[in-house]
Design a protein around this motif. Structure first.
Motif, PDB file in Angstrom:
ATOM      1  N   LEU A 175      41.326  17.939  20.787  1.00 26.15           N
ATOM      2  CA  LEU A 175      40.945  18.448  19.478  1.00 26.15           C
ATOM      3  C   LEU A 175      42.102  19.192  18.824  1.00 26.15           C
ATOM      4  O   LEU A 175      42.780  19.997  19.461  1.00 26.15           O
ATOM      5  CB  LEU A 175      39.736  19.381  19.597  1.00 26.15           C
ATOM      6  CG  LEU A 175      38.382  18.717  19.871  1.00 26.15           C
ATOM      7  CD1 LEU A 175      37.303  19.773  20.038  1.00 26.15           C
ATOM      8  CD2 LEU A 175      38.024  17.751  18.745  1.00 26.15           C
ATOM      9  N   LYS A 193      39.260  20.685  13.969  1.00 30.03           N
ATOM     10  CA  LYS A 193      38.034  19.897  14.045  1.00 30.03           C
ATOM     11  C   LYS A 193      38.317  18.410  14.167  1.00 30.03           C
ATOM     12  O   LYS A 193      37.387  17.602  14.269  1.00 30.03           O
ATOM     13  CB  LYS A 193      37.169  20.161  12.805  1.00 30.03           C
ATOM     14  CG  LYS A 193      36.645  21.588  12.718  1.00 30.03           C
ATOM     15  CD  LYS A 193      35.730  21.756  11.505  1.00 30.03           C
ATOM     16  CE  LYS A 193      35.180  23.177  11.426  1.00 30.03           C
ATOM     17  NZ  LYS A 193      34.271  23.351  10.266  1.00 30.03           N
ATOM     18  N   THR A 209      39.866  14.996  15.960  1.00 25.67           N
ATOM     19  CA  THR A 209      40.179  14.426  17.270  1.00 25.67           C
ATOM     20  C   THR A 209      41.497  13.665  17.196  1.00 25.67           C
ATOM     21  O   THR A 209      41.704  12.843  16.295  1.00 25.67           O
ATOM     22  CB  THR A 209      39.064  13.472  17.735  1.00 25.67           C
ATOM     23  OG1 THR A 209      37.839  14.190  17.824  1.00 25.67           O
ATOM     24  CG2 THR A 209      39.396  12.884  19.102  1.00 25.67           C
TER      25      THR A 209
END
Length: 437
Positions: A155, A158, A160
């Motif tokens: 992460l 927020k 990925t």
């Protein structure tokens, strides 16, 4: 809610007692159970965390003695700051091994800071970073099962991101397929800088993950969690029995509608009709069956953890020796796997410094299981002494036998059992204190 008992999250929740065990989401509703009743069960659910106790005690024995290391100053320097943030190697490895015990396998990245000094003396040391099984999203291997590339998710705020390591370099991308590169770099260490830390040898030596030691424990503890909740509901149903009143006609029945009877008020009735108020209560058999099931589940927890020698059943010397050997072998295998992982970590640390590791690392692989038996008993008693009066009595009898049986006449032990059955709190508490002392 679909419960995936193989997921990292479920296993970690089973260890911590949080997540669905704290909220009640891991309770399985009955087929025709009302929502309000299930909500009440969730509010009252208690998770008796045997699994964490067993893992923690076994980890304590695995790390009771620190590994023996014969190395030069380079590895000693790395060991003092193994994660680049002040974490000592032993502390980090014991934490990683605990996670491996729960999840089966964790992955240790041995990386090096991108910013380096101008001279060799100024060059930053390699550091370790941890990744879980749930973060491994892609891998490629050669015919021998050696990693050629491996990709982990991570992460960034927020968002990925996907970090891929190959034998020649790394890259950070927005997409798993590597199509949108954020940054990348090269290295010349000749291999993927990631180490598998298994808790047990995989069935296939080339597999990237091993079976979790904790999986069966978590499943049994989950079963125990549900059984205790269901038994608690039965206790609630039997605590307040139903009062049946004889009535002469419909007018009297209507007059007694919504009547509240408790220990704080009284009821008068006319015995002329030959009837009298009577309490109706459910039979105790279901609760007794639950108690037996709970006790059997606890025994199963000991068994799957290779801890048959812990408990109240008296065993022969041969059986005791066999179970000690089985547990010692399981602990020895865990130590051996962590040792192999650290040797590989050391090799990568030296490879990042353009050197070859020639030292020696050895983990203790033989353990004093008499001490382990005592430690497990104490840890388990701290959980089981809160499981209800009947279960408390059974545990107190077990403790009395373990502490006094060798030096106490059978007739005295029988008297102690009767004392515990009659009013065992005072004596039982004294036995528990002696066990902990």
């Amino acid at each position: 809610m679909v419960i995936d008992r193989t997921s990292d999250q479920f296993l970690l929740d089973a260890y911590s007692g949080q997540g669905g065990f704290a909220s009640g989401a891991y309770l399985i509703p009955h087929l025709r159970e009302a929502d309000e009743k299930l909500k009440r069960r969730k509010e009252l659910a208690v998770y008796p965390n045997f699994s964490r106790k067993i893992v923690n005690v076994m980890m304590g024995f695995l790390w009771k003695q620190t590994p023996s290391r014969e190395s030069d100053e380079l590895y000693s320097t790395f060991a003092m700051n193994a994660d680049g943030a002040g974490g000592k190697l032993d502390t980090l490895l014991s934490s990683y091994q605990r996670l491996a015990m729960i999840l089966g396998t964790v992955y240790v990245i041995i990386d090096k800071p991108k910013t380096q000094g101008q001279t060799r003396a100024d060059q930053a040391m390699p550091y370790m970073a941890l990744r879980l099984k749930s973060q491994l999203v892609a891998e490629t291997k050669n015919a021998a099962g050696t990693w050629m590339s491996v990709t982990f998710s991570e992460l960034d705020g927020k968002e990925t991101r996907y970090r891929t390591y190959t034998t020649t370099g790394w890259m950070l991308t927005k997409d798993q397929d590597g199509s949108d590169v954020i940054e990348q770099g090269e290295y010349s260490i000749g291999r993927v800088p990631v180490v598998r830390l298994h808790i047990a040898k995989p069935l296939n030596p080339t597999d990237s993950a091993a079976q979790s030691f904790f999986y069966d424990l978590a499943g049994l503890n989950w079963d125990l969690y549900n059984a205790r909740s269901e038994m608690r509901e039965l206790f609630r149903a039997q605590t307040f029995a139903i009062l049946a009143l004889p009535v002469a006609d419909d007018n009297e029945r209507q007059r007694l509608t919504n009547l509240t009877i408790s220990t704080e008020n009284a009821l008068t009735y006319n015995p002329a009709g030959g009837g009298k108020p009577e309490f109706l209560a459910p039979p105790p058999d279901p609760v007794q069956l639950y108690m037996e099931q709970i006790a059997n589940t606890v025994t199963d927890i000991y068994r799957v953890a290779n801890l048959e020698f812990v408990g109240g059943v008296q065993q022969s010397g041969v059986a005791l020796s066999f179970h000690f050997q089985e547990c010692n072998s399981a602990l020895g295998d865990m130590a051996e796997n962590c040792e192999a992982a650290e040797v590989e970590i050391a090799s990568l640390v030296y490879a990042w410094q353009d050197k070859q590791f020639t030292g020696n690392i050895a983990y203790p692989k033989d353990f004093n299981l008499s001490d382990l038996q005592t430690a497990i008993n104490i840890a388990m008693d701290s959980v089981t002494l809160g499981m209800g009066p009947e279960f408390d009595k059974a545990i107190k009898k077990r403790l009395a036998k373990q502490i006094l049986a060798n030096d106490t006449a059978p007739s005295t032990m029988t008297a102690i059992d009767k004392e515990i059955d009659a009013a065992g709190d005072t004596y039982g508490d004294r036995i528990a204190q002696q066990a902990v002392a």
